[in-house]
Design a protein around this motif. Structure first.
Motif, short mmCIF file in Angstrom:
data_model
loop_
_atom_site.label_atom_id
_atom_site.label_comp_id
_atom_site.label_asym_id
_atom_site.label_seq_id
_atom_site.Cartn_x
_atom_site.Cartn_y
_atom_site.Cartn_z
N VAL A 100 114.72 -12.83 12.42
CA VAL A 100 113.87 -12.47 11.27
C VAL A 100 112.45 -12.26 11.78
O VAL A 100 112.02 -12.87 12.75
N ALA A 101 111.73 -11.38 11.11
CA ALA A 101 110.33 -11.12 11.43
C ALA A 101 109.46 -12.02 10.57
O ALA A 101 109.72 -12.23 9.39
N VAL A 102 108.41 -12.55 11.19
CA VAL A 102 107.45 -13.40 10.49
C VAL A 102 106.08 -12.78 10.67
O VAL A 102 105.62 -12.58 11.80
N LEU A 103 105.45 -12.43 9.54
CA LEU A 103 104.13 -11.80 9.57
C LEU A 103 103.09 -12.77 9.04
O LEU A 103 103.18 -13.19 7.88
N PRO A 104 102.12 -13.15 9.86
CA PRO A 104 101.08 -14.08 9.40
C PRO A 104 99.94 -13.35 8.71
O PRO A 104 99.75 -12.14 8.87
N ASP A 105 99.19 -14.11 7.92
CA ASP A 105 97.91 -13.60 7.42
C ASP A 105 96.83 -14.55 7.95
O ASP A 105 97.12 -15.45 8.73
N GLU A 106 95.61 -14.35 7.55
CA GLU A 106 94.52 -15.17 8.09
C GLU A 106 94.33 -16.49 7.36
O GLU A 106 93.54 -17.32 7.79
N THR A 107 95.07 -16.74 6.29
CA THR A 107 94.87 -17.96 5.50
C THR A 107 96.00 -18.98 5.67
O THR A 107 96.03 -19.96 4.94
#
Length: 80
Positions: A26-33
């Motif tokens: 699975v792909a995991v996309l982070p954000d800055e928070t």
């Protein structure tokens, strides 16, 4: 109006998850928070939120507990 998080596709990483004897990446996309968008084969599985100590503090998904444990462990390992 609540602002939507901006996830970074260029910072995505992949986790191997066992879905009832069907192992998939699975792909995991982070954000800055501290939020992470989890995607499996083009389908959004959910969004997880973490505090600065990498403790899961929110979960907007309908995944069973064993899959969530795998995700939490892999995300912590990725950032430690």
């Amino acid at each position: 109006m609540r602002q939507q998080p901006s996830f970074y596709p260029e910072r995505q990483f992949h986790i191997l998850i066992n879905f009832n004897n069907d192992e998939r990446s699975v792909a995991v996309l982070p954000d800055e928070t501290g939020k992470f968008l989890v995607i499996d084969q083009g389908k959004v599985l959910g969004q997880l939120g973490y505090d600065k100590h990498l403790n899961c503090v929110s979960c907007e998904c309908e995944l069973d507990e064993t899959i969530l444990k795998q995700l939490n462990s892999a995300i912590k390992n990725h950032f430690s």
